[in-house]
Design a protein around this motif. Structure first.
Motif, short mmCIF file in Angstrom:
data_model
loop_
_atom_site.label_atom_id
_atom_site.label_comp_id
_atom_site.label_asym_id
_atom_site.label_seq_id
_atom_site.Cartn_x
_atom_site.Cartn_y
_atom_site.Cartn_z
N TYR A 1 -0.01 6.72 -7.43
CA TYR A 1 -1.11 7.45 -7.48
C TYR A 1 -0.97 8.99 -7.12
O TYR A 1 -1.70 9.79 -7.73
CB TYR A 1 -2.37 7.15 -6.99
N ILE B 1 0.86 -1.07 -0.12
CA ILE B 1 -0.03 0.03 -0.12
C ILE B 1 0.70 1.31 -0.03
O ILE B 1 0.66 2.21 -0.78
CB ILE B 1 -0.97 0.12 1.38
N THR C 1 -5.12 2.47 -9.12
CA THR C 1 -3.97 1.83 -8.34
C THR C 1 -4.74 1.02 -7.33
O THR C 1 -4.20 -0.18 -7.17
CB THR C 1 -3.19 2.98 -7.81
N ALA C 2 -5.88 1.76 -6.63
CA ALA C 2 -6.37 0.76 -5.78
C ALA C 2 -7.14 -0.59 -6.19
O ALA C 2 -6.82 -1.70 -5.69
CB ALA C 2 -7.72 1.49 -4.99
N ARG D 1 1.19 4.34 -2.94
CA ARG D 1 0.69 5.50 -2.95
C ARG D 1 1.81 6.42 -3.76
O ARG D 1 1.44 7.55 -4.40
CB ARG D 1 1.15 6.06 -1.41
#
Length: 299
Positions: free
Chosen positions: A242, A235, A251-252, A239
């Motif tokens: 994005y 995660i 991205t998620a 970051r």
């Protein structure tokens, strides 16, 4: 043949009827039609919501090729996503292994014959289960972050919390073994450690295996909490993507797909292990085949 014998033979030739449930009546045709309509309406509502959300995202340009372009770049996978996945799996592997060890220790403490030890571990387990895992991670990071770095506060927090949860799973699995197995083992002179190691645990593992794998999935997902202590897991690495390309939803979606793939592999592992257990049959030990200690044989 008498009339009674003829009637008896006719009764014996009747087809057996299906047993009726004592808890509820079998649903009738009208009820089944009603359930079918409810299912169809519910499915249409869910499909409509999905279509509406998809249309809204498409209208805002979320599915434009420019938003997904970074994931066609091999360097982003090699330098960002794959290293993040490796660090996630590293934290998850350490946490899972240590959680199982901690769970066994906590379970042994809760099953101790010494009242003081048993009560001590009851308090420890209940406190750890009631404490949010994020607070545990922050506590170790704030207290010993300079010494432990960012990996070990995450691992220790996950280990303590999930070890406490697994200890209850282990205790329930051992308690589910029929009491007669334990009594039979004691009757041939086996010690408590032998009973636990050779009789109870092999039978309990089969019942505990799905719950253990499920908790492993939880541990894997909770490694994303390393984001709060700047651990460079998946995660945290995502970051940077994005923020640079302004594509948070693509991205998620990619990160979620990676988590789902790994968790699916864990689920398949659980299915494989369960099938192996079924092939071997019940992993039991016949107490009569275990040699009793010398003291009991002398008696």
């Amino acid at each position: 043949m008498s009339a009674g014998q003829v009637a008896g033979s006719r009764r014996r030739r009747r087809r057996p009827t299906q047993p009726k449930s004592v808890l509820y009546d079998a649903p009738g045709p009208s009820y089944r039609r009603h359930q079918l309509m409810v299912s169809l309406v519910g499915g249409l509502i869910v499909a409509g919501v999905v279509a509406l959300v998809t249309w809204k995202l498409a209208s805002e340009g979320i599915f434009d090729s420019a938003k997904w372009k970074p994931f066609n770049n091999q360097k982003i996978w090699q330098n960002t996503l794959i290293p993040g996945l490796k660090l996630t799996l590293k934290a998850a592997g350490l946490s899972i292994a240590l959680s199982i060890v901690a769970g066994v220790i906590f379970c042994a403490g809760r099953l101790s014959e010494l009242r003081a030890v048993r009560y001590l571990f009851v308090v420890i387990v209940e406190v750890l289960r009631a404490t949010p895992v994020l607070l545990l991670i922050l506590f170790f990071f704030i207290a010993w972050g300079k010494t432990l770095g960012t990996l070990w506060p995450l691992v220790i927090g996950l280990t303590l919390y999930n070890g406490a949860v697994l200890s209850e799973t282990f205790r329930a699995g051992i308690a589910a073994v029929p009491r007669g197995q334990r009594e039979a083992a004691y009757s041939v002179g086996m010690s408590k450690s032998q009973v636990m190691r050779l009789v109870l645990i092999p039978q309990a593992v089969r019942a505990m295996l799905p719950a253990i794998i499920s908790q492993c999935v939880v541990v894997l997902k909770d490694t994303s909490l390393g984001y709060i202590v700047s651990y460079q897991e998946l995660i945290r690495r995502g970051r940077t993507i994005y923020e640079q390309y302004d594509n948070i939803i693509p991205t998620a979606i990619v990160l979620a797909a990676m988590y789902i793939a790994v968790n699916y592999l864990l689920s398949r592992l659980a299915t494989f292990l369960e099938s192996q257990q079924r092939r071997r049959g019940r992993a039991t030990v016949d107490p009569a085949t275990i040699e009793a200690p010398m003291e009991s044989r002398a008696i």
